[in-house]
Write a protein that holds these residues in place. Structure first.
Motif, PDB file in Angstrom:
ATOM      1  N   SER A 161      -8.832 -12.520   1.783  1.00  0.00           N
ATOM      2  CA  SER A 161      -8.119 -13.149   0.631  1.00  0.00           C
ATOM      3  C   SER A 161      -6.881 -12.961   0.872  1.00  0.00           C
ATOM      4  CB  SER A 161      -8.511 -12.398  -0.436  1.00  0.00           C
ATOM      5  OG  SER A 161      -8.153 -11.378  -0.738  1.00  0.00           O
ATOM      6  N   VAL A 162      -5.927 -13.779   0.197  1.00  0.00           N
ATOM      7  CA  VAL A 162      -4.682 -13.576   0.627  1.00  0.00           C
ATOM      8  C   VAL A 162      -3.866 -12.317  -0.049  1.00  0.00           C
ATOM      9  CG1 VAL A 162      -2.192 -14.657  -0.274  1.00  0.00           C
ATOM     10  CG2 VAL A 162      -4.156 -16.221   0.306  1.00  0.00           C
ATOM     11  N   ASP A 163      -4.364 -11.854  -0.961  1.00  0.00           N
ATOM     12  CA  ASP A 163      -3.948 -10.532  -1.728  1.00  0.00           C
ATOM     13  C   ASP A 163      -4.256  -9.384  -0.838  1.00  0.00           C
ATOM     14  OD1 ASP A 163      -3.059 -11.294  -4.185  1.00  0.00           O
ATOM     15  OD2 ASP A 163      -5.051 -11.677  -5.331  1.00  0.00           O
ATOM     16  N   GLN A 164      -5.358  -9.268   0.181  1.00  0.00           N
ATOM     17  CA  GLN A 164      -5.940  -8.233   0.879  1.00  0.00           C
ATOM     18  C   GLN A 164      -4.626  -8.350   2.029  1.00  0.00           C
ATOM     19  OE1 GLN A 164      -9.908  -9.655   1.686  1.00  0.00           O
ATOM     20  NE2 GLN A 164     -10.617  -7.627   0.851  1.00  0.00           N
ATOM     21  N   ILE A 165      -4.459  -9.536   2.462  1.00  0.00           N
ATOM     22  CA  ILE A 165      -3.316  -9.700   3.352  1.00  0.00           C
ATOM     23  C   ILE A 165      -1.900  -9.222   2.805  1.00  0.00           C
ATOM     24  CG2 ILE A 165      -1.975 -11.371   4.827  1.00  0.00           C
ATOM     25  CD1 ILE A 165      -4.487 -13.206   4.967  1.00  0.00           C
ATOM     26  N   LEU A 166      -1.704  -9.712   1.715  1.00  0.00           N
ATOM     27  CA  LEU A 166      -0.390  -9.121   1.316  1.00  0.00           C
ATOM     28  C   LEU A 166      -0.090  -7.732   1.261  1.00  0.00           C
ATOM     29  CD1 LEU A 166       0.313 -11.931  -1.533  1.00  0.00           C
ATOM     30  CD2 LEU A 166       1.436 -11.559   0.766  1.00  0.00           C
ATOM     31  N   ASP A 167      -1.357  -7.034   0.588  1.00  0.00           N
ATOM     32  CA  ASP A 167      -1.459  -5.629   0.512  1.00  0.00           C
ATOM     33  C   ASP A 167      -1.317  -4.959   1.766  1.00  0.00           C
ATOM     34  OD1 ASP A 167      -1.578  -5.868  -2.255  1.00  0.00           O
ATOM     35  OD2 ASP A 167      -3.748  -5.715  -2.331  1.00  0.00           O
ATOM     36  N   PHE A 168      -1.957  -5.525   2.858  1.00  0.00           N
ATOM     37  CA  PHE A 168      -2.190  -4.738   4.142  1.00  0.00           C
ATOM     38  C   PHE A 168      -0.935  -4.934   4.861  1.00  0.00           C
ATOM     39  CE2 PHE A 168      -2.550  -5.369   8.617  1.00  0.00           C
ATOM     40  CZ  PHE A 168      -3.066  -4.522   9.159  1.00  0.00           C
ATOM     41  N   ILE A 169      -0.371  -5.942   4.747  1.00  0.00           N
ATOM     42  CA  ILE A 169       1.096  -6.246   5.576  1.00  0.00           C
ATOM     43  C   ILE A 169       2.157  -5.344   4.423  1.00  0.00           C
ATOM     44  CG2 ILE A 169       3.044  -7.861   5.996  1.00  0.00           C
ATOM     45  CD1 ILE A 169       0.861  -7.947   7.924  1.00  0.00           C
ATOM     46  N   GLY A 170       2.227  -5.358   3.373  1.00  0.00           N
ATOM     47  CA  GLY A 170       3.275  -4.622   2.607  1.00  0.00           C
ATOM     48  C   GLY A 170       3.186  -3.040   2.849  1.00  0.00           C
ATOM     49  N   ASN A 171       1.711  -2.647   2.725  1.00  0.00           N
ATOM     50  CA  ASN A 171       1.466  -1.044   3.043  1.00  0.00           C
ATOM     51  C   ASN A 171       1.781  -0.694   4.452  1.00  0.00           C
ATOM     52  OD1 ASN A 171       0.686  -0.968   0.289  1.00  0.00           O
ATOM     53  ND2 ASN A 171      -1.506  -1.359   0.870  1.00  0.00           N
ATOM     54  N   LEU A 172       1.809  -1.730   5.486  1.00  0.00           N
ATOM     55  CA  LEU A 172       2.126  -1.536   6.840  1.00  0.00           C
ATOM     56  C   LEU A 172       3.435  -1.175   6.906  1.00  0.00           C
ATOM     57  CD1 LEU A 172       1.020  -1.212   9.905  1.00  0.00           C
ATOM     58  CD2 LEU A 172       1.276  -3.786   9.787  1.00  0.00           C
ATOM     59  N   VAL A 173       4.082  -2.230   6.506  1.00  0.00           N
ATOM     60  CA  VAL A 173       5.752  -2.109   6.777  1.00  0.00           C
ATOM     61  C   VAL A 173       6.236  -0.867   6.122  1.00  0.00           C
ATOM     62  CG1 VAL A 173       5.848  -4.382   7.618  1.00  0.00           C
ATOM     63  CG2 VAL A 173       6.260  -3.976   4.979  1.00  0.00           C
ATOM     64  N   TYR A 174       5.763  -0.689   4.682  1.00  0.00           N
ATOM     65  CA  TYR A 174       6.213   0.586   3.880  1.00  0.00           C
ATOM     66  C   TYR A 174       6.130   1.852   4.626  1.00  0.00           C
ATOM     67  CZ  TYR A 174       6.713   3.399  -0.282  1.00  0.00           C
ATOM     68  OH  TYR A 174       7.239   4.291  -1.227  1.00  0.00           O
ATOM     69  N   GLY A 175       5.042   1.962   5.283  1.00  0.00           N
ATOM     70  CA  GLY A 175       4.774   3.294   6.044  1.00  0.00           C
ATOM     71  C   GLY A 175       5.348   3.295   7.145  1.00  0.00           C
ATOM     72  N   THR A 176       5.521   2.218   7.958  1.00  0.00           N
ATOM     73  CA  THR A 176       6.435   2.340   9.057  1.00  0.00           C
ATOM     74  C   THR A 176       7.687   2.416   8.749  1.00  0.00           C
ATOM     75  OG1 THR A 176       4.709   0.490  10.119  1.00  0.00           O
ATOM     76  CG2 THR A 176       6.829   0.789  11.139  1.00  0.00           C
ATOM     77  N   MET A 177       8.254   1.940   8.027  1.00  0.00           N
ATOM     78  CA  MET A 177       9.650   2.358   7.539  1.00  0.00           C
ATOM     79  C   MET A 177      10.045   3.931   7.400  1.00  0.00           C
ATOM     80  SD  MET A 177      11.282   3.334   4.482  1.00  0.00           S
ATOM     81  CE  MET A 177      10.429   2.433   3.023  1.00  0.00           C
ATOM     82  N   PHE A 178       8.912   4.489   6.670  1.00  0.00           N
ATOM     83  CA  PHE A 178       9.274   6.100   6.520  1.00  0.00           C
ATOM     84  C   PHE A 178       9.044   6.581   7.903  1.00  0.00           C
ATOM     85  CE2 PHE A 178       8.147   5.327   1.913  1.00  0.00           C
ATOM     86  CZ  PHE A 178       9.241   5.871   1.307  1.00  0.00           C
TER      87      PHE A 178
END
Length: 211
Positions: A161-178
């Motif tokens: 689903s689009v929501d799953q993709i948005l959550d995955f990408i959002g969480n991925l870049v958030y964690g990578t940033m830290f």
């Protein structure tokens, strides 16, 4: 007979007032990041900025209001950077890649914003939602449109689903940033890794499940 003082908002033209507020926020963000919220007083900001302490209170009623203004400005700047990066590309996947790179580069170039996000969570955990996630939610619909178009075009798996993709990408870049901030990793190098795995996966072609 004394003449009533003219309100500050009238004394200072709106554009000039906004410029002064931004200058104060820029100084304060740097000090909050280096000293920590608890140890950074309004007087410290005033001294660093070269103004009287009372001048700060003409623009911000309290230290908390000034801190929140710093975080808010940082997140607005992040969204602008991401949108600008995405706008350099026309193809959907290229826009997504450019947006992710712009996101990681923003925090690499503005490390004080990472520290402010950490401090906001530590000192204002009672807030309904951290500023970062408020802004992320606001941008979600824009990216929902991009991903929905890719799904409709058959460019990505229909069972995700689009929501799953948005959550995955959002969480991925958030964690990578830290991770980048704490370990000093390169934004461009991490971007390359993310996009390679995102496009190609991790399984060898021979071991991928057959349709």
């Amino acid at each position: 007979m004394s003449v009533p003082a003219i309100p500050t908002s009238v004394q200072t033209p709106p554009d000039r007032r906004a410029e002064r507020q931004l200058a104060i926020v820029t100084t304060a963000a740097r000090l909050f990041a280096s000293k920590g919220y608890a140890n950074c007083e309004m007087e410290s900001v005033a001294i660093e900025h070269g103004v009287a302490k009372g001048t700060l209170y003409l623009y911000f009623k309290s230290k908390q209001e000034l801190f929140c203004a710093c975080v808010d400005h940082g997140m607005r700047s992040l969204q602008e950077a991401v949108q600008t990066g995405a706008a350099t590309q026309s193809e959907p996947f290229d826009r997504i890649s450019a947006a992710i790179l712009a996101y990681l580069l923003f925090f690499e170039q503005h490390p004080e914003q990472v520290e402010l996000l950490i401090q906001e969570r530590a000192f204002f955990s009672d807030r309904p939602k951290p500023t970062y996630f408020t802004y992320r939610e606001q941008s979600r619909e824009r990216w929902r449109t991009v991903w929905s178009e890719l799904v409709a075009a058959g460019s990505i798996r229909a069972n995700v689903s689009v929501d799953q993709i948005l959550d995955f990408i959002g969480n991925l870049v958030y964690g990578t940033m830290f991770t980048n901030h704490f370990l000093g990793r390169s934004a461009e190098e991490q971007h390359a890794v993310i996009m390679d795995i995102f496009y190609n996966g991790v399984k060898n072609e021979l071991h991928r499940p057959k349709d």
